[in-house]
Design a protein around this motif. Sequence first.
Motif, mmCIF file in Angstrom:
data_model
loop_
_atom_site.group_PDB
_atom_site.id
_atom_site.type_symbol
_atom_site.label_atom_id
_atom_site.label_comp_id
_atom_site.label_asym_id
_atom_site.label_seq_id
_atom_site.Cartn_x
_atom_site.Cartn_y
_atom_site.Cartn_z
ATOM 1 N N ILE A 102 0.826 -1.221 0.000
ATOM 2 C CA ILE A 102 0.000 0.000 0.000
ATOM 3 C C ILE A 102 0.863 1.276 0.000
ATOM 4 O O ILE A 102 0.666 2.138 -0.859
ATOM 5 C CB ILE A 102 -1.039 -0.027 1.154
ATOM 6 N N PRO A 103 1.861 1.399 0.916
ATOM 7 C CA PRO A 103 2.704 2.597 0.855
ATOM 8 C C PRO A 103 3.408 2.768 -0.490
ATOM 9 O O PRO A 103 3.492 3.882 -1.010
ATOM 10 C CB PRO A 103 3.747 2.360 1.964
ATOM 11 N N GLN A 143 3.898 6.076 -5.266
ATOM 12 C CA GLN A 143 3.991 6.216 -6.721
ATOM 13 C C GLN A 143 2.866 7.104 -7.257
ATOM 14 O O GLN A 143 3.092 7.986 -8.087
ATOM 15 C CB GLN A 143 3.933 4.824 -7.358
ATOM 16 N N ALA A 144 1.649 6.879 -6.752
ATOM 17 C CA ALA A 144 0.496 7.682 -7.197
ATOM 18 C C ALA A 144 0.737 9.162 -6.858
ATOM 19 O O ALA A 144 0.498 10.050 -7.682
ATOM 20 C CB ALA A 144 -0.786 7.175 -6.539
ATOM 21 N N ASP A 182 1.056 7.515 5.948
ATOM 22 C CA ASP A 182 0.699 8.691 5.152
ATOM 23 C C ASP A 182 1.967 9.229 4.510
ATOM 24 O O ASP A 182 3.077 8.960 4.986
ATOM 25 C CB ASP A 182 -0.039 9.756 5.979
ATOM 26 N N TYR A 183 1.775 9.943 3.419
ATOM 27 C CA TYR A 183 2.901 10.341 2.581
ATOM 28 C C TYR A 183 3.929 11.179 3.345
ATOM 29 O O TYR A 183 5.129 10.992 3.179
ATOM 30 C CB TYR A 183 2.376 11.107 1.362
ATOM 31 N N GLU A 233 -5.122 9.205 7.087
ATOM 32 C CA GLU A 233 -4.045 8.211 7.057
ATOM 33 C C GLU A 233 -4.637 6.858 6.664
ATOM 34 O O GLU A 233 -5.818 6.613 6.883
ATOM 35 C CB GLU A 233 -3.406 8.090 8.449
ATOM 36 N N THR A 234 -3.776 6.014 6.128
ATOM 37 C CA THR A 234 -4.220 4.673 5.743
ATOM 38 C C THR A 234 -3.827 3.683 6.828
ATOM 39 O O THR A 234 -2.682 3.691 7.288
ATOM 40 C CB THR A 234 -3.544 4.283 4.411
ATOM 41 N N VAL A 235 -4.763 2.838 7.225
ATOM 42 C CA VAL A 235 -4.472 1.805 8.220
ATOM 43 C C VAL A 235 -3.842 0.617 7.499
ATOM 44 O O VAL A 235 -4.413 0.107 6.528
ATOM 45 C CB VAL A 235 -5.771 1.321 8.914
ATOM 46 N N LEU A 236 -2.676 0.198 7.984
ATOM 47 C CA LEU A 236 -2.019 -0.974 7.388
ATOM 48 C C LEU A 236 -2.320 -2.230 8.192
ATOM 49 O O LEU A 236 -2.560 -3.299 7.644
ATOM 50 C CB LEU A 236 -0.504 -0.758 7.312
#
Length: 304
Positions: free
Chosen positions: A48-49, A54-55, A156-157, A183-186
């Motif tokens: 995911i990170p 990249q995005a 997060d970035y 933020e994204t939960v991993l």
Amino acid sequence: MNDDSIAKKRFIKRFPQTQSDKDLAPLTAYGIGGAADLYIQAHHMLDIPEIIQQAHELHIPYYLLGGGRNIVFSDKGFRGLIIHNKAMSIAVRENKITAESGAMLAQVLAEARKHKLGGIMKMVGLPGTIGGALYGNAGAQGVEIGDFVTKATLFDYQNGVHTENSDYFQFSYRTSILKKTHETVLSVTLTLPPLDPHDVTPEIITFRAKKQPKGKVAGSFFKNPSPDKPAGMLIDKAGLKGLRRGDITVSLMHGNWLINEGNGTQKELIELAKHIKETVHHMFDVTLQPENILLDERGNKIDI
Ligand SMILES: Cc1cc2nc3c(=O)[nH]c(=O)nc-3n(C[C@H](O)[C@H](O)[C@H](O)COP(=O)(O)OP(=O)(O)OC[C@H]3O[C@@H](n4cnc5c(N)ncnc54)[C@H](O)[C@@H]3O)c2cc1C
């Protein structure tokens, strides 16, 4: 070729498994939504990170999709990249379960039972991923996921991968800090009490089958304004059960559940929800707020 297309081509070159023009409707509970420009599945939490980085670098807007059980995409789809979280591994150590955020809550409950851990059993039948549950502090029958979260690893970035303890999330009714921080939960670690046989009563197991509408539904459309004024009761009292816009209807079984009876659209869902909101406000002076997440084609939340 414009900058957008060049960026998308570069992304696909980096991640050749990316799909273009992916139909989003089948990935959501209501079966609503157009196509995403780009779509990729992440099978490991550390994918995911990499994908987000990249995005970000290519200026491609992205949105993380869990189980799609609480989300309503635009009829025009999504102008960017949908990252579908399929990172699902689960590890149990003593009274702690650590799950990758794409693990279904149902899988987590099954693992808990297998290891004689309980507490969360009232959430049996609650659809979606553990990441989605954390984001919205999902709950049922007086129990919420936030009651059991010890820590979660986020990305997060700006800050990269970092782990936060329970307090960080500011859990309250159907919300967490993640709705602000994005933020994204991993992964998520839950600490659970021993399984109490009374945790899994026949009533709990059959509750959803008996009380919940079937079909293309996504749970409660509105949050309950207060425990003594459930949205469903207000909608029922306002005489709105059975109301329809196109293929979207208010369930006759439960006033706070909307059903897509065929090829309903986000536009129809919003029209119906706005009408419900206005009527309930007019009759009871109560302002309903959506629990389902409505998105425009840029991934911005639509307020109704
Ligand atoms: C039949 C039915 C019954 C339901 N009953 C209940 C109920 O009793 N109680 C209840 O609370 N809800 C209920 N819901 C709603 C839904 O199950 C929950 O909101 C669930 O937690 C959504 O999880 P998801 O993985 O499907 O999230 P999605 O719908 O995929 O996403 C919802 C939001 O969470 C974000 N998100 C998802 N994963 C992550 C992650 N890893 N990191 C950061 N953000 C993330 C998404 O970007 C999106 O903004 C029900 C839904 C259905 C279809």
